[in-house]
Structure formats: C-alpha cells, structure tokens
Design a protein around this motif. Structure first.
Motif, PDB file in Angstrom:
ATOM      1  N   THR A   4      50.969 -12.544 -21.089  1.00  0.00           N
ATOM      2  CA  THR A   4      50.640 -11.992 -19.776  1.00  0.00           C
ATOM      3  C   THR A   4      50.482 -13.038 -18.683  1.00  0.00           C
ATOM      4  O   THR A   4      50.417 -12.686 -17.513  1.00  0.00           O
ATOM      5  N   LEU A   5      50.369 -14.329 -19.023  1.00  0.00           N
ATOM      6  CA  LEU A   5      50.198 -15.362 -18.008  1.00  0.00           C
ATOM      7  C   LEU A   5      51.249 -16.445 -18.181  1.00  0.00           C
ATOM      8  O   LEU A   5      51.280 -17.086 -19.235  1.00  0.00           O
ATOM      9  N   GLY A  19      44.959  -5.870 -16.720  1.00  0.00           N
ATOM     10  CA  GLY A  19      45.089  -6.752 -17.874  1.00  0.00           C
ATOM     11  C   GLY A  19      43.813  -6.792 -18.699  1.00  0.00           C
ATOM     12  O   GLY A  19      43.841  -6.782 -19.940  1.00  0.00           O
ATOM     13  N   ALA A  20      42.657  -6.812 -18.009  1.00  0.00           N
ATOM     14  CA  ALA A  20      41.374  -6.806 -18.723  1.00  0.00           C
ATOM     15  C   ALA A  20      41.167  -5.487 -19.459  1.00  0.00           C
ATOM     16  O   ALA A  20      40.632  -5.464 -20.577  1.00  0.00           O
ATOM     17  N   ALA A  21      41.605  -4.372 -18.842  1.00  0.00           N
ATOM     18  CA  ALA A  21      41.489  -3.068 -19.499  1.00  0.00           C
ATOM     19  C   ALA A  21      42.310  -3.036 -20.784  1.00  0.00           C
ATOM     20  O   ALA A  21      41.870  -2.493 -21.806  1.00  0.00           O
ATOM     21  N   GLN A  22      43.509  -3.629 -20.752  1.00  0.00           N
ATOM     22  CA  GLN A  22      44.326  -3.665 -21.961  1.00  0.00           C
ATOM     23  C   GLN A  22      43.678  -4.526 -23.040  1.00  0.00           C
ATOM     24  O   GLN A  22      43.685  -4.161 -24.226  1.00  0.00           O
ATOM     25  N   THR A  23      43.133  -5.668 -22.639  1.00  0.00           N
ATOM     26  CA  THR A  23      42.460  -6.526 -23.621  1.00  0.00           C
ATOM     27  C   THR A  23      41.323  -5.775 -24.299  1.00  0.00           C
ATOM     28  O   THR A  23      41.140  -5.857 -25.518  1.00  0.00           O
ATOM     29  N   TRP A  24      40.571  -4.997 -23.538  1.00  0.00           N
ATOM     30  CA  TRP A  24      39.459  -4.241 -24.094  1.00  0.00           C
ATOM     31  C   TRP A  24      39.964  -3.185 -25.084  1.00  0.00           C
ATOM     32  O   TRP A  24      39.478  -3.093 -26.215  1.00  0.00           O
ATOM     33  N   ILE A  33      45.080   2.742 -19.572  1.00  0.00           N
ATOM     34  CA  ILE A  33      45.202   1.467 -20.290  1.00  0.00           C
ATOM     35  C   ILE A  33      43.917   1.164 -21.052  1.00  0.00           C
ATOM     36  O   ILE A  33      43.944   0.754 -22.214  1.00  0.00           O
ATOM     37  N   TYR A  34      42.781   1.408 -20.421  1.00  0.00           N
ATOM     38  CA  TYR A  34      41.479   1.109 -21.024  1.00  0.00           C
ATOM     39  C   TYR A  34      41.265   1.886 -22.319  1.00  0.00           C
ATOM     40  O   TYR A  34      40.746   1.343 -23.304  1.00  0.00           O
ATOM     41  N   VAL A  35      41.678   3.166 -22.354  1.00  0.00           N
ATOM     42  CA  VAL A  35      41.453   3.973 -23.556  1.00  0.00           C
ATOM     43  C   VAL A  35      42.552   3.785 -24.595  1.00  0.00           C
ATOM     44  O   VAL A  35      42.563   4.453 -25.621  1.00  0.00           O
TER      45      VAL A  35
END
Length: 351
Positions: free
Chosen positions: A105-106, A324-329, A303-305
């Motif tokens: 992602t980066l 991106g943070a929601a996907q990581t979670w 994405i979060y769920v």
C-alpha cells in the motif's frame, strides 16, 4: 541496486525502490520460459499454467507469477506492466496469493503511472500499471503475486510487458531484475500479448446530472458490493472500495450486505477529484446518518467490517489514510472476507 533495503518494513516503506529504475526503458528480457533462474511471468489467463497469448473479452485480468524462486525469503519487489493505452484501461494492481506479511500500500499502487516517473517507460502511447510490495521477510514460491484487471476500450492488440522489475532478499541481494537493468543470469521476465478482437467499446461520456439533487441518491438496490442503483436509474460507485464482483468468491455476499445497508435509504455523496468513473457512473464517498445520529462513510464502513478492500487510485486520495487503516483493522481481526474459510482468509493468514 538493493543495498539501500533493510529488513525493517518501515525502512522499506521509506526507501522503496525509488532507485529501481532511471532513464528510458530498454526491451524487457523475453523468453519462452524462465530458463534456469528465478523470474516473473505474465499469465494472460490466470490459473492452469502460463498463457502468453490470449483472446479476451471486454473485461479480464492477468496475473504476474513468480517462478523458480526456490523458496527464498523475499523482502521487497516492484514491477511495471506496460499495456497499449489505446486498447486497454488498467485498474489498480492488487496483490494476490502473497503471505500476510506483505504490504503493498505504500506508495499506493497505480493503474496509470505518470510518464515522468523514473519507473515508467516514458511513452505516452503506453500505460504503466505499477505496484511495489515490501515485507520484513516472507517466502514466495511458484505462485501468482500480483493481479491486474483490465477493461478493453477498443478492439485491438496489446503486449503486456514487464519492465523495471526488482525482487530483493533480506540481505539486499537482487533475485530477479528486468529491464532497464540487466536481467538476472538464467532468469528474468517473460511477457504476454492479448487480442480484444470483438471486445470492448469506448466508455460513454459522463451523463448529465440526474434529476433532483446530484449530491444525493435514494438507493433502489445494490448492483454489487461497491455500486448501487439510485431511484432515478443512475448508478453510484463507491470511492476507494473494491468488492468481489461477478463470479468472484464472495460477490453475492458483498452485494447482499451493501443492499441490506443501503436499499431504501438516501445517501449523500462526497466527491473527491473525479466525480465520474470511466463508465460514466457517479464516483463518490456515500454517507448515511445512522439511527444514533452519527454520519457514516459507507466506503470506510464496508472496508472496516471486512466486506471490501481499500482500492486507492492515486487521484482521489482524501481518505486514503483512513481507508487503509480500516482495511488493516478488518484484516487483522480476520473479519468476514478475511476470516477463516472465507475468500481472503489465506491471504490474511486467518486459517
């Protein structure tokens, strides 16, 4: 070439392959097979062996397949896949089949790398689908590692050619390199070619704003996990979201959830840079006011769920960090699509 890489993922993220490239690209290594050394190959029809020639329809995907790496531990890689811009439009490349430790992602993968970027081929007639991945170290075998979805916008032919490929191990040694750098002895990269004869039409121009408020949509039903049909017949696609589509595993599940969330509700639209996608659909972050009175960004929620991936496009970037943070979670929690026995579970290490 790889001496600036370290075993730390953070350092890889910062240093990542800006030195992999430079100057104009020479022809990539071409071979009928990998020969005796490690290489990456373009598979024009994913699954069931390597297909270097294919006739395709209006939408299709190709895989970049790692071969003969010998179970070595990979720290990072980048690649650019060239395609004929007058025939094809590339989506953002996605990692596929990689161990859970890989982060792709980066910087954000791109379906259309700017031609002034040192990693592109510098030719406006060709598109450059770019991806870079890094890890603290993971074993990659003979397997697909990247998938690129294409839309044919005209009948014609296109070569799919790898350039500026670099694959490095934990010690900074190059395992695979392809043009403009000299190819690894005995290995390298192989290309593919496709024909879109009979397939593909030019995307329609963006339609006029729908009647009523162009910044809202009364949702009739979900067309898929990332697109809804509004009561006026227009379609709304969610920014930053990629859900399983068509015959993909989990597509029906994703569609059903989006329908359950939104059917019969009015969503307000928050536009970023691009208000329409290439098919003329409105392209926005949909917002719904919940029963608790809070404003919910549905792109982030899906994405979060764990019912969709974050798909950055390099243009509409307002919420990339949040999504991106929601996907990581969701991935770390092994929720839904990322869960054990579900479509993305093996990729997340959720067994």
């Amino acid at each position: 070439m790889f001496k600036h890489l370290t075993v730390l993922a953070a350092a890889l993220a910062l240093a990542v392959v800006l030195a992999w490239g430079g100057g104009s690209a020479a022809p990539a290594a071409r071979a009928a097979s990998c020969g005796s050394g490690p290489c990456l190959r373009v598979d024009a029809i994913p699954g069931g062996g390597i297909d270097e020639v294919a006739s395709v329809g209006s939408t299709f995907s190709v895989d970049i397949v790692a071969d003969q790496l010998g179970g070595q531990t990979i720290a990072a890689f980048n690649l650019v896949l060239l395609y004929n811009r007058s025939v094809l439009v590339a989506s953002v490349p996605q990692p596929v089949g990689l161990p859970a430790g890989f982060d792709c992602t980066l910087p954000n993968p791109s379906g259309d790398l700017p031609e002034d970027n040192l990693l592109s081929d510098g030719d406006p007639a060709t598109g450059d689908a770019f991806i870079v991945c890094f890890s603290a170290g993971a074993v990659v075998g003979a397997q697909p590692i990247v998938r690129v979805a294409f839309t044919a916008i005209a009948a014609g032919n296109s070569e799919l050619r790898l350039i500026n490929v670099g694959v490095g191990d934990l010690d900074g040694n190059a395992l695979v390199e392809c043009a403009p750098v000299t190819s690894t002895p005995g290995g390298g990269c192989t290309s593919a070619s496709i024909s879109t004869s009979g397939g593909g039409t030019t995307p329609p121009p963006p339609p006029p704003p729908p009647p009523g408020d162009p910044n809202s949509c009364l949702v009739s039903y979900a067309a898929d996990g990332e697109t809804v049909v509004c009561s006026d017949g227009s379609r709304l696609r969610f920014l930053g979201v990629g859900s399983p589509l068509g015959a993909d595993a989990g597509a029906g599940w994703a569609t059903a959830l989006t329908n359950w969330f939104l059917a019969g509700k009015t969503v307000t639209l928050e536009f970023d840079v691009t208000p329409f996608d290439q098919f003329g659909q409105r392209f926005a972050y949909p917002h719904v006011i919940g029963t608790d009175g809070a404003d919910y960004n549905i792109s982030a929620l899906l994405i979060y769920v764990g019912m969709a991936r974050h798909v950055p496009d390099g243009v509409n970037t307002r919420y990339d960090g949040w999504l991106g943070a929601a996907q990581t979670w969701g991935r770390t929690a092994c929720w839904n699509m990322w869960g054990r026995g579900n479509p993305w579970g093996p990729e997340a290490g959720c067994f």
